[in-house]
Design a protein around this motif. Structure first.
Motif, short mmCIF file in Angstrom:
data_model
loop_
_atom_site.label_atom_id
_atom_site.label_comp_id
_atom_site.label_asym_id
_atom_site.label_seq_id
_atom_site.Cartn_x
_atom_site.Cartn_y
_atom_site.Cartn_z
N LEU A 80 0.87 -1.18 0.00
CA LEU A 80 0.00 0.00 0.00
C LEU A 80 0.90 1.22 0.00
O LEU A 80 1.69 1.42 0.92
N ASP A 81 0.82 2.03 -1.05
CA ASP A 81 1.62 3.25 -1.14
C ASP A 81 0.90 4.40 -0.44
O ASP A 81 -0.31 4.53 -0.55
N VAL A 82 1.68 5.24 0.24
CA VAL A 82 1.13 6.40 0.94
C VAL A 82 1.90 7.63 0.49
O VAL A 82 3.12 7.68 0.60
N MET A 83 1.18 8.62 -0.03
CA MET A 83 1.78 9.87 -0.51
C MET A 83 1.52 11.00 0.49
O MET A 83 0.38 11.21 0.89
N LEU A 84 2.57 11.69 0.86
CA LEU A 84 2.45 12.86 1.72
C LEU A 84 2.63 14.16 0.94
O LEU A 84 2.26 15.23 1.43
N ALA A 85 3.21 14.05 -0.25
CA ALA A 85 3.48 15.23 -1.09
C ALA A 85 2.19 16.03 -1.26
O ALA A 85 1.12 15.47 -1.50
N GLY A 86 2.30 17.32 -1.10
CA GLY A 86 1.12 18.18 -1.21
C GLY A 86 0.49 18.46 0.13
O GLY A 86 -0.24 19.42 0.29
N GLY A 87 0.76 17.59 1.11
CA GLY A 87 0.29 17.83 2.47
C GLY A 87 -0.91 16.99 2.86
O GLY A 87 -1.88 16.89 2.12
N VAL A 88 -0.81 16.37 4.01
CA VAL A 88 -1.90 15.60 4.61
C VAL A 88 -1.93 15.97 6.10
O VAL A 88 -0.98 16.54 6.61
N ASN A 89 -3.00 15.60 6.79
CA ASN A 89 -3.04 15.87 8.22
C ASN A 89 -2.98 14.56 9.01
O ASN A 89 -3.05 13.47 8.44
N ASP A 90 -2.81 14.68 10.31
CA ASP A 90 -2.70 13.49 11.17
C ASP A 90 -3.89 12.55 11.05
O ASP A 90 -3.68 11.33 10.95
N PRO A 91 -5.12 13.04 11.07
CA PRO A 91 -6.25 12.10 10.93
C PRO A 91 -6.20 11.31 9.62
O PRO A 91 -6.54 10.13 9.59
N TRP A 92 -5.75 11.94 8.55
CA TRP A 92 -5.64 11.22 7.28
C TRP A 92 -4.57 10.13 7.37
O TRP A 92 -4.78 9.00 6.94
N LEU A 93 -3.42 10.47 7.96
CA LEU A 93 -2.34 9.49 8.09
C LEU A 93 -2.76 8.36 9.03
O LEU A 93 -2.49 7.19 8.76
N ARG A 94 -3.46 8.68 10.09
CA ARG A 94 -4.00 7.65 10.99
C ARG A 94 -4.96 6.75 10.21
O ARG A 94 -4.94 5.53 10.35
#
Length: 160
Positions: free
Chosen positions: A103-117
């Motif tokens: 499962l790939d996870v992209m942070l580029a562009g910005g995400v918040n903690d709830p999204w990452l959780r």
């Protein structure tokens, strides 16, 4: 955790993040690569990092969860294709003798903690689903064997 926007993450911060969300996690050096080793429901997985941030080379703009599984017997290609049709964002593929879910996870562009959780929770759910999916579709034994005795639960159903 906060609602701050994340556009990059270091391996050490990702270990902290996983621990904060209930996982055990540790950094592992494999040659020039730093990975995180962890487990969910008894199934081990790694977190591997992709593209370094251009201004912060020790932080990354993407990472991937990787779960290698050793499958005994022959697993038909249709089982892998069926998973990939159902779960477009979590790929299943063969790597040598292993079966790997990624499962790939992209942070580029910005995400918040709830999204990452949410991505961590999604991974947890996907690992559980994969184990169940594979148990429902047993691998074929590569060599035919003599007739096997039925398992106890199978014998009681057949005789009752």
């Amino acid at each position: 955790m906060s609602d701050a926007t994340l556009s990059r993450i270091s391996p050490a911060r990702m270990v902290e993040y996983l621990k904060e969300t209930g996982y055990r996690a540790s950094l592992v050096e494999r040659g020039q690569l730093t990975q995180i080793q962890s487990a969910v429901q008894g199934v081990t997985f790694t977190v591997g990092f992709g593209n370094a941030h251009p201004e912060h080379p020790d932080e990354y703009v993407d990472f991937g969860f990787h779960c290698p599984l050793n499958v005994q017997g022959e697993l038909p290609d249709e089982v892998i294709a069926g998973w990939n049709r159902q779960k477009r964002f979590a790929r299943l593929y063969r790597q040598g003798t292993m079966l790997v879910m990624t499962l790939d996870v992209m942070l580029a562009g910005g995400v918040n903690d709830p999204w990452l959780r949410g991505q961590c929770e999604l991974w947890d759910h996907l690992v559980s689903e994969l184990v169940l999916y594979l148990r429902q579709r047993p691998a074929r034994d590569p060599a035919p064997q003599a007739e096997q005795a039925p398992r106890p639960e199978q014998a009681s159903r057949e005789s009752g």
